[in-house]
Design a protein around this motif. Structure first.
Motif, PDB file in Angstrom:
ATOM      1  N   LEU A 305       0.849  -1.198   0.000  1.00 13.12           N
ATOM      2  CA  LEU A 305       0.000   0.000   0.000  1.00 13.12           C
ATOM      3  C   LEU A 305       0.882   1.245   0.000  1.00 13.12           C
ATOM      4  O   LEU A 305       1.616   1.496   0.957  1.00 13.12           O
ATOM      5  N   ARG A 307       0.281   4.998   0.076  1.00  9.69           N
ATOM      6  CA  ARG A 307      -0.801   5.986   0.269  1.00  9.69           C
ATOM      7  C   ARG A 307      -0.388   7.287  -0.421  1.00  9.69           C
ATOM      8  O   ARG A 307       0.235   8.151   0.184  1.00  9.69           O
ATOM      9  N   ARG A 343      -1.816   3.068  -4.526  1.00  9.11           N
ATOM     10  CA  ARG A 343      -3.234   3.354  -4.367  1.00  9.11           C
ATOM     11  C   ARG A 343      -3.502   4.771  -4.875  1.00  9.11           C
ATOM     12  O   ARG A 343      -2.769   5.703  -4.533  1.00  9.11           O
ATOM     13  N   ASP A 346      -6.464   9.204  -1.961  1.00 13.03           N
ATOM     14  CA  ASP A 346      -7.521   9.055  -0.950  1.00 13.03           C
ATOM     15  C   ASP A 346      -7.537  10.293  -0.059  1.00 13.03           C
ATOM     16  O   ASP A 346      -7.250  10.224   1.133  1.00 13.03           O
ATOM     17  N   LYS A 351      -8.303  13.100   5.903  1.00 11.10           N
ATOM     18  CA  LYS A 351      -7.160  13.691   5.200  1.00 11.10           C
ATOM     19  C   LYS A 351      -7.616  14.786   4.231  1.00 11.10           C
ATOM     20  O   LYS A 351      -7.544  14.599   3.024  1.00 11.10           O
ATOM     21  N   ARG A 371     -14.771  11.928  -0.783  1.00 11.59           N
ATOM     22  CA  ARG A 371     -13.491  11.338  -0.407  1.00 11.59           C
ATOM     23  C   ARG A 371     -13.008  10.387  -1.500  1.00 11.59           C
ATOM     24  O   ARG A 371     -13.812   9.798  -2.217  1.00 11.59           O
ATOM     25  N   MET A 442      -9.717  -1.796  -3.419  1.00 12.40           N
ATOM     26  CA  MET A 442      -9.714  -1.874  -1.959  1.00 12.40           C
ATOM     27  C   MET A 442     -11.119  -2.240  -1.517  1.00 12.40           C
ATOM     28  O   MET A 442     -12.102  -1.730  -2.049  1.00 12.40           O
ATOM     29  N   GLU A 444     -13.173  -1.721   1.461  1.00 14.79           N
ATOM     30  CA  GLU A 444     -13.210  -1.004   2.741  1.00 14.79           C
ATOM     31  C   GLU A 444     -14.560  -0.343   2.999  1.00 14.79           C
ATOM     32  O   GLU A 444     -14.738   0.362   3.975  1.00 14.79           O
ATOM     33  N   GLY A 465      -9.079  -2.959   3.361  1.00 14.72           N
ATOM     34  CA  GLY A 465      -8.724  -1.842   4.247  1.00 14.72           C
ATOM     35  C   GLY A 465      -9.551  -1.973   5.508  1.00 14.72           C
ATOM     36  O   GLY A 465     -10.646  -1.428   5.621  1.00 14.72           O
ATOM     37  N   THR A 466      -8.999  -2.705   6.486  1.00 14.67           N
ATOM     38  CA  THR A 466      -9.811  -2.973   7.689  1.00 14.67           C
ATOM     39  C   THR A 466     -10.084  -1.706   8.496  1.00 14.67           C
ATOM     40  O   THR A 466     -11.081  -1.627   9.203  1.00 14.67           O
ATOM     41  N   ASN A 467      -9.181  -0.703   8.375  1.00 13.21           N
ATOM     42  CA  ASN A 467      -9.404   0.518   9.175  1.00 13.21           C
ATOM     43  C   ASN A 467     -10.764   1.119   8.841  1.00 13.21           C
ATOM     44  O   ASN A 467     -11.549   1.451   9.720  1.00 13.21           O
ATOM     45  N   ASP A 468     -11.010   1.277   7.552  1.00 10.95           N
ATOM     46  CA  ASP A 468     -12.286   1.855   7.146  1.00 10.95           C
ATOM     47  C   ASP A 468     -13.410   0.831   7.189  1.00 10.95           C
ATOM     48  O   ASP A 468     -14.529   1.156   7.570  1.00 10.95           O
ATOM     49  N   ARG A 478     -13.462   6.123  13.201  1.00  9.01           N
ATOM     50  CA  ARG A 478     -12.176   5.546  13.572  1.00  9.01           C
ATOM     51  C   ARG A 478     -11.255   6.506  14.312  1.00  9.01           C
ATOM     52  O   ARG A 478     -10.245   6.088  14.871  1.00  9.01           O
ATOM     53  N   CYS A 515      -4.445  -4.653   4.271  1.00 10.89           N
ATOM     54  CA  CYS A 515      -3.468  -3.571   4.467  1.00 10.89           C
ATOM     55  C   CYS A 515      -3.878  -2.598   5.570  1.00 10.89           C
ATOM     56  O   CYS A 515      -3.215  -1.595   5.793  1.00 10.89           O
ATOM     57  N   GLY A 516      -4.972  -2.892   6.304  1.00 12.14           N
ATOM     58  CA  GLY A 516      -5.334  -2.033   7.442  1.00 12.14           C
ATOM     59  C   GLY A 516      -4.453  -2.378   8.641  1.00 12.14           C
ATOM     60  O   GLY A 516      -3.649  -3.317   8.589  1.00 12.14           O
TER      61      GLY A 516
END
Ligand code: PEP
Ligand code: MG
Length: 589
Positions: A305, A307, A343, A346, A351, A371, A442, A444, A465-468, A478, A515-516
């Motif tokens: 990943l 970013r 990627r 984003d 961000k 986004r 991704m 997510e 993307g586990t974060n999202d 998050r 990739c999270g």
């Protein structure tokens, strides 16, 4: 209540762990306070003199910062010295300077008062930005403004240069110039009342390899110079006046940690193969082109990943196709033959791009708003510049491309149509690119996860993307501290969704990476591998711990763990199961 050998009560304070390690020593108290600014009217015939005084202070400040920069470059290296680029930029900010002069012309007050008023306004504006990195930059402005005021008032600047014996630095805040003044051979650890994981004190502490704990609120009010203090940079704990029992316990922990870290680094040189002979691919998440050195140091198998939005955020503007091409090419060439997953942009959400309100208008729900791919599809010129840059760079190494925040099949088709246009344009201009460039999606957003069986037919790979995904699936912001306890990676809904996504991909014979942050956490990595993830991608320094665990487990056991976890009904039970799995395999002694 336990006491130290002088009879003082032991006090334990929880902060944020910012730089690993354990240290014990006497406190060196450093309180940074704002300069007192006197206010008075300037005689009208002294106006030009007053402006000249202001310009001279700016000049002197610039020279001081350049001097600090060269010292830091010499002592700590060029990466740390670049922190001060942001300071020089503040001094070059024409708005700050001309607003001060306008304020002076309008009010007739001394320039210290005018400059203080304008800079305070800037500090406030930055400190309210919804982005941790940019919020931290208000510290840069404050630091520079204090210097300018000191120079205007003829004060000598405060520094930590009085630190001449080995001490634990305890400060309310540490500005970059303060940090630059610290003699790295004398600082045992750094503790600050304020700050977060991205503050400059932390960056400097990490580069000096000393433990740091930040965010301990009002510790400076409880500490006296010379008090004995223990700093645990692993757990973010600071213990004032530690008892003999506490010191003994930490002595043991320190020995264990040291031994463990050594074993981790040794294991990292060996391949990531499980005890039953299955090779696991561990890749790196990066945010800047110059992080390839870190990718190599931690022996990641390329980048899972990249970013790219940080190219935009760091430049403070939309980078040109050419500038992006050079950055992507640099990464691909540095890591070839390993592959690099780039990627696409984003921006938005957590961000936003400061100073670009025309592109990113204020929104009530930025995470649910304008986004990533939504912004790109709405701004085809910006999107196409990036796609052409990635395509062109694909002629120079093993590049793969992926789109963030895809919500379903139609959106993926729209993105691919823009990519096809870019390919045609490059072909017409006879510019080389890899025609077989792999394109991934991704996963997510829950709608993408639920339609993973459809999406898998239209792309070459998935990256989860586990974060999202967790944030959207559980409806838990998050970055909101107040509901952080509800952000549960082991929620049964998350597990079911991961399983469906991975199985759908495998049915179409495409690979799945995660990739999270879950991927780089030794508690969750076995679960992800057991569920069938083909690759894990994480920030490079996390690779040794995950690799160590991979080498200590059988994939078949991880599969049994996943099966058992899927049958459980509560996040806490699943977490306990995962925790036990890792702990049984990785002993800290
Ligand atoms: C994710 O959402 O898991 C991810 C890797 O992307 P980011 O953290 O950049 O949103
Ligand atoms: Mg994401």
């Amino acid at each position: 209540m336990p006491t130290d050998k002088r009879g003082k009560s032991e006090i334990l304070v929880q902060g944020i762990a910012a730089s690993h390690g354990i240290a014990y020593g006497q406190a060196f108290l450093y309180i940074q306070s704002d300069v007192e600014v006197p206010a008075y009217q300037v005689e009208p015939d002294k106006n030009s003199e007053e402006i000249a005084r202001f310009e001279q202070a700016i000049l002197v400040t610039r020279q001081q910062i350049q001097k600090i920069m060269s010292e830091v470059d010499k002592n700590l290296g060029s990466e740390e010295a670049r922190i001060f680029d942001a300071h020089l930029l503040v001094l070059e900010d024409q708005a700050l300077i001309s607003e001060t002069i306008r304020e002076f012309e309008a009010s007739g007050k001394n320039v210290e008062t005018c400059f203080n008023k304008v800079s305070q306004r800037y500090i406030k504006a930055f400190s309210e930005i919804d982005d941790e990195y940019l919020r931290e930059r208000s510290g840069d402005i404050r630091d520079v403004a204090q210097r300018v005021l000191q120079n205007l008032l003829g004060h000598s600047s405060q520094s930590l240069s009085q630190l001449v014996e080995k001490r634990v630095v305890v400060a309310n805040d540490i500005s970059p110039s303060d940090a630059a003044g610290i003699d790295s051979s004398q600082a045992l650890a750094i503790v600050t009342d304020s700050g977060s994981k991205t503050s400059h004190a932390v960056i400097v502490a990490r580069s000096m390899k000393v433990p740091a704990v930040v965010g301990v609120r009002d510790l400076t009010r409880q500490v006296q110079p010379g008090d004995w203090i223990l700093v645990d940079g692993y757990e973010g704990v600071v213990i004032l006046n530690p008892s003999q029992q506490t010191l003994f316990r930490y002595g043991q922990i320190q020995l264990q940690k040291k031994g463990f870290e050594q074993r981790l680094m040794e294991a990292n040189r060996r391949p990531a193969v499980t005890l039953d002979g299955v090779t696991v691919t561990l890749r790196a998440n990066i945010e800047k082109a110059d992080e390839t050195a870190l990718v190599k140091e931690y022996l990641a198998e390329g980048v899972g990943l990249f970013r790219t939005e940080f190219l935009y955020l760091n430049a403070g503007e939309i980078p040109s196709e050419q500038a992006q091409y050079l950055a992507y090419k640099e990464v691909a060439e540095a890591l070839a033959p390993a592959s690099v997953v780039i990627r696409t942009l984003d921006l938005g959400g957590d961000k936003p791009m400061a100073g670009h309100a025309h592109l990113f208008p204020r929104e009530d729900n930025p995470f649910l708003g304008y986004r990533a791919i939504r912004f790109c599809l709405d701004n085809p010129a910006i999107f196409k510049d990036q796609l052409r840059a990635i395509l062109r760079a694909s002629a120079h190494g093993e590049i793969q491309l992926m789109y963030p925040m895809i919500s379903g099949r139609e959106e993926l088709a729209r993105a691919n149509a823009v990519l096809a246009e870019c390919k045609e344009e490059l072909k017409a201009r006879k510019i080389a690119f890899n025609p077989k460039l792999q394109v991934g999606t991704m996963i997510e957003i829950p709608s993408a996860a639920v339609t993973a069986d459809l999406l898998a037919k239209d792309c070459d790979f998935f990256s989860i993307g586990t974060n999202d995904l967790i944030q959207y699936l559980l409806a838990v912001d998050r970055v909101n501290d107040r509901i952080a306890h509800l952000y549960e990676p082991t929620h049964p809904a998350v597990l079911r969704m991961l399983k469906f996504v991975i199985d759908s991909a495998h049915r179409q014979k495409i690979k799945v990476s995660v990739c999270g942050e879950m991927a780089g956490d030794a508690i969750y990595a076995p679960l992800l591998l057991g569920l069938g993830a083909d690759e894990l991608s994480m920030t490079p320094p996390l690779i040794p711990a995950v690799k160590y665990l991979v080498r200590s487990m059988k994939l078949s056991d991880a599969q049994a763990l996943a099966e058992k976890a899927l049958a459980l009904t509560s996040a806490k039970e699943i977490l306990a199961l995962c925790d036990e799995f890792s702990r049984m395999r990785v002993k800290l002694t």
